[in-house]
Design a protein around this motif. Structure first.
Motif, short mmCIF file in Angstrom:
data_model
loop_
_atom_site.label_atom_id
_atom_site.label_comp_id
_atom_site.label_asym_id
_atom_site.label_seq_id
_atom_site.Cartn_x
_atom_site.Cartn_y
_atom_site.Cartn_z
N PRO A 57 0.78 -1.13 -0.10
CA PRO A 57 0.01 0.02 0.18
C PRO A 57 0.99 1.27 0.11
O PRO A 57 0.45 2.24 -0.59
CB PRO A 57 -0.82 -0.07 1.34
CG PRO A 57 -0.84 -1.60 1.68
CD PRO A 57 0.20 -2.20 0.97
N VAL A 58 1.92 1.40 0.86
CA VAL A 58 2.62 2.37 0.71
C VAL A 58 3.32 2.92 -0.55
O VAL A 58 3.54 3.77 -1.09
CB VAL A 58 4.03 2.36 1.93
CG1 VAL A 58 4.95 3.30 1.96
CG2 VAL A 58 3.27 2.16 3.25
N ALA A 59 4.05 1.65 -1.35
CA ALA A 59 4.42 1.75 -2.53
C ALA A 59 3.65 2.37 -3.57
O ALA A 59 3.72 3.09 -4.31
CB ALA A 59 5.02 0.45 -2.91
N TYR A 60 2.10 1.80 -3.56
CA TYR A 60 1.08 2.01 -4.24
C TYR A 60 0.59 3.55 -4.17
O TYR A 60 0.19 4.24 -5.18
CB TYR A 60 0.16 1.22 -4.07
CG TYR A 60 -0.91 1.04 -5.27
CD1 TYR A 60 -0.30 0.57 -6.51
CD2 TYR A 60 -2.04 1.75 -5.21
CE1 TYR A 60 -1.33 0.47 -7.75
CE2 TYR A 60 -3.01 1.62 -6.52
CZ TYR A 60 -2.41 1.03 -7.68
OH TYR A 60 -3.29 1.16 -8.69
N GLU A 61 1.21 4.05 -3.09
CA GLU A 61 0.43 5.50 -2.75
C GLU A 61 1.74 6.46 -3.31
O GLU A 61 1.36 7.69 -3.54
CB GLU A 61 0.59 5.70 -1.24
CG GLU A 61 -0.79 5.40 -0.69
CD GLU A 61 -2.01 6.16 -1.37
OE1 GLU A 61 -1.96 7.09 -1.38
OE2 GLU A 61 -2.93 5.15 -1.96
N ASP A 62 2.92 5.81 -3.47
CA ASP A 62 4.07 6.69 -4.23
C ASP A 62 3.66 6.99 -5.76
O ASP A 62 3.67 5.95 -6.76
CB ASP A 62 5.32 6.02 -3.99
CG ASP A 62 6.56 6.92 -4.72
OD1 ASP A 62 6.77 6.57 -5.88
OD2 ASP A 62 7.16 7.61 -3.88
N LYS A 63 3.66 8.02 -6.12
CA LYS A 63 3.22 8.20 -7.83
C LYS A 63 4.16 7.53 -8.62
O LYS A 63 3.58 6.90 -9.59
CB LYS A 63 3.06 9.85 -8.28
CG LYS A 63 2.45 9.84 -9.38
CD LYS A 63 2.46 11.35 -9.92
CE LYS A 63 1.74 11.51 -11.31
NZ LYS A 63 2.26 10.93 -12.20
N GLY A 64 5.44 7.75 -8.51
CA GLY A 64 6.37 7.19 -9.42
C GLY A 64 6.24 5.77 -9.33
O GLY A 64 6.47 4.90 -10.49
N LYS A 65 6.28 4.99 -8.22
CA LYS A 65 6.16 3.41 -8.11
C LYS A 65 4.78 2.98 -8.64
O LYS A 65 4.73 1.92 -9.43
CB LYS A 65 6.32 3.21 -6.85
CG LYS A 65 7.88 3.17 -6.46
CD LYS A 65 7.83 2.31 -5.03
CE LYS A 65 9.54 2.44 -4.60
NZ LYS A 65 9.83 1.78 -3.49
N ARG A 66 3.62 3.90 -8.31
CA ARG A 66 2.40 3.64 -8.65
C ARG A 66 2.17 3.42 -10.49
O ARG A 66 1.56 2.61 -10.96
CB ARG A 66 1.28 4.35 -8.39
CG ARG A 66 0.02 3.97 -8.57
CD ARG A 66 -1.32 4.94 -7.83
NE ARG A 66 -1.23 6.14 -8.24
CZ ARG A 66 -0.75 7.06 -7.21
NH1 ARG A 66 -0.31 6.96 -6.18
NH2 ARG A 66 -0.75 8.52 -7.78
N ASP A 67 2.87 4.47 -11.00
CA ASP A 67 2.85 4.48 -12.60
C ASP A 67 3.50 3.28 -13.01
O ASP A 67 3.01 2.72 -13.85
CB ASP A 67 3.42 5.72 -12.88
CG ASP A 67 2.58 7.15 -12.71
OD1 ASP A 67 1.46 6.94 -12.44
OD2 ASP A 67 3.32 8.17 -12.70
#
Length: 296
Positions: free
Chosen positions: A191-201
């Protein structure tokens, strides 16, 4: 950088095939290696773990992204983001099932027929307890570490396990009385990684590539021409993810519909569409030019 955990064991081959079909080939020194890399964006670290371990690894942040079974996500109770789901199993394009099974000569036909104190062998103790408690049954859960069928009758009376074809159950004189959950592979993210825009993209792009690769061989595109007055009936027969392409160039009173569905559902869907008044139904490979046409 995006780190990825992939399943080792029963789901490994299909996972590698899916990633390679998506253009995300996993490179490693040998088939037995537990480490690898993918040449895509910032995804530089890949490791292999047992499917049951992956949800907790993703929840803890040890890895940003992982592929595992929906059964293990539920069993672990891990707080993860389910990014994409794929309904395939080890040997087919169908999902597998987590079931409650009893000996063939057992009197039970459903979970409520089991007596309190029944011994249940399973690799899924948490899921099994929740299921039995919801059914109002007190049970002794016997944790199994594989070959669960062999625990009956000496160590347990019934079992909760996954089945794909049911062949192993039949060979061991067992039968299914309840399906607890239908399961497929799931792409899950921290969830934390998915909230990071760069990682989510990056994660979303990986999900799109995998989805496109999975849809291609397992699905077909249906293109349907139907008289405008028969549109409501035909729309009901179309796959859930369908769209109206517009009107026919040759006849403005004819509507064109399109939709993607699994190959196994093609015969029944075409039959329903023709019965609903479709003029013709064209079946095309997703991303391919070859097609076959069924006409009323």
């Amino acid at each position: 950088m995006i780190s990825l955990a992939l399943p080792k064991g029963s789901l490994e081959r299909r996972a590698l095939q899916l990633f390679e079909a998506a253009g995300l080939r996993v490179r490693r020194s040998s088939e037995s290696s537990y480490r690898g890399t993918i040449d895509y964006g910032n995804m530089t670290r890949v490791a292999f773990y047992k499917p049951r371990e992956i949800p907790s690894l993703i929840e803890s942040g040890s890895f940003d992204l992982g592929l595992t079974g929906a059964d293990w996500v539920e069993e672990s109770g891990a707080k993860v983001e389910v990014v994409e789901a794929f309904d395939y199993s080890r040997h087919s394009e169908k999902p597998w099932r987590l079931v409650l099974a009893v000996p063939t000569d057992h009197a039970a036909t459903c979970v409520t027929d089991l007596v309190d104190g029944v011994r249940v062998a399973t690799e899924y103790p948490n899921t099994s307890r929740r299921f039995l408690e919801a059914a109002g049954r007190r049970a002794e859960v016997v944790v199994s570490y594989g070959v669960t069928e062999a625990k009956i009758p000496e160590l347990a009376d019934v079992m909760v396990d996954v089945v794909e074809t049911g062949h192993s159950l039949r060979q061991n004189n067992l039968r299914v009385i309840e399906t607890i959950k239908t399961c497929g592979a799931q792409l899950i993210a921290n969830p934390v990684a998915y909230e990071d825009k760069g990682k989510r993209d990056v994660i979303r792009n990986v999900a799109r590539l995998l989805r496109a690769a999975w849809v291609g061989p397992a699905h077909v595109l249906l293109t349907v021409r139907v008289p405008a007055e028969r549109l409501p009936e035909a729309a009901l027969a179309m796959p859930a993810d369908s769209w109206r392409a517009g009107s026919s160039l040759a006849d403005e009173n004819t509507v064109v519909l399109q939709g993607v569905l699994q190959k196994r559902d093609v015969p029944a869907t075409i039959g329903a569409l023709l019965s609903a008044g479709a003029l013709d139904v064209t079946e095309s490979g997703v991303g391919m030019l070859a097609s076959d046409t069924a006409r009323a």
